[in-house]
Scaffold this active site. Structure first.
Site, short mmCIF file in Angstrom:
data_model
loop_
_atom_site.label_atom_id
_atom_site.label_comp_id
_atom_site.label_asym_id
_atom_site.label_seq_id
_atom_site.Cartn_x
_atom_site.Cartn_y
_atom_site.Cartn_z
N SER A 51 -28.53 8.98 46.85
CA SER A 51 -29.18 9.98 47.69
C SER A 51 -29.51 8.95 48.91
CB SER A 51 -30.62 10.48 47.26
OG SER A 51 -31.35 9.41 46.69
N GLY A 88 -28.92 11.68 43.28
CA GLY A 88 -29.11 11.78 41.86
C GLY A 88 -27.77 10.91 41.02
N ASN A 116 -29.87 4.87 40.48
CA ASN A 116 -30.20 5.63 39.34
C ASN A 116 -29.89 5.35 37.77
OD1 ASN A 116 -31.48 7.95 40.78
ND2 ASN A 116 -29.53 8.16 41.78
N ASP A 197 -42.23 10.05 50.33
CA ASP A 197 -42.17 9.38 48.86
C ASP A 197 -42.07 8.08 48.73
OD1 ASP A 197 -39.49 8.85 49.71
OD2 ASP A 197 -38.48 10.22 48.47
N HIS A 200 -37.20 6.99 49.88
CA HIS A 200 -35.94 7.16 50.68
C HIS A 200 -36.41 6.81 52.26
CE1 HIS A 200 -35.32 9.77 47.28
NE2 HIS A 200 -34.09 9.45 47.36
#
Length: 227
Positions: A51, A88, A116, A197, A200
């Site tokens: 992402s 993801g 990830n 968040d 990102h």
């Protein structure tokens, strides 16, 4: 290392995307070209990642691969940048998508995977094998690789964090790669460069990521043009 800790701590609480593995479909969901319409006649720069590459939370035109396209166009290079980022995704998912990612006249592959893997505490040796298979698969097709490193969250212990970081260093040395030690250099942990968040990059953060990658990629393009 200290400047990376805010991001790394946040990674421990949330994935770089939705946490799902990509499928084995020929065209994975979420993988989009950095231009509205792919021009198959142009040589390609492919950004393979999760992402952080896909530009989660941003308009497509603001992702770092799209920013790279703008730089390439502004400098008069005739390349198409393809955004092969899937939210993801892990190194294993990236490897499964390699054939799709290398479709067309691909000259350069930016490999920015592993966030990830680290989030989930996956096997470091397996991550290295996946990344190495991506590198070797690209080279078998005559594609030049740029490797971008990532950091693991600290909750799996110092040994895991150190081993994780060392994977990128070892691969860059063993395969003589152009290497960006940290994809989010100057962006991670900086509230002004990240979305709400805290993980990102926002538009300005994506611009900085593109500049980091461009500093490494531009000499590669110039060297290829002069050879």
């Amino acid at each position: 290392m200290g400047r990376w800790l805010p991001l790394i701590a946040l990674l421990a609480a949330g994935a770089c995307g939705d946490g799902r593995e990509s499928s084995n479909d020929a065209t994975p969901a979420g993988a989009t070209a950095a231009q509205p319409a792919a021009d198959r006649s142009r040589p390609r720069v492919v950004a393979l990642g999760d992402s952080l590459t896909a530009g989660l939370g941003l308009p497509e035109s603001e992702s770092y691969p799209s920013r790279l396209q703008q730089k390439i166009d502004a400098d008069g290079y005739d390349f198409e940048v393809v955004n092969a980022g899937v939210s993801g995704d892990t190194s294993a998912g990236g490897l499964r998508r390699l054939d799709w990612a290398l479709d067309g006249d691909v000259k350069f592959l930016i490999v920015a995977l592993g966030a990830n893997d680290g989030l989930r505490g996956l096997s470091v040796p397996e991550m290295k094998r996946n990344l190495e298979a991506i590198i070797e698969g690209a080279r078998e097709r005559g594609v030049t690789v740029l490797l971008a490193g990532m950091e693991a969250p600290p909750n799996y212990g110092l040994e895991y964090t150190v081993q994780f970081r060392q994977v990128y260093r070892d691969l860059s040395r063993e395969h003589d790669l152009v290497y960006v030690p940290f994809l989010l250099e100057g962006v991670a942990g900086q509230s002004g460069y990240n979305q709400s968040d805290g993980i990102h990059p926002n538009r300005e953060g994506a611009r900085l990521v593109a500049e980091t990658i461009w500093r490494a990629l531009k000499p590669m393009i110039d060297a290829a043009a002069s050879s």
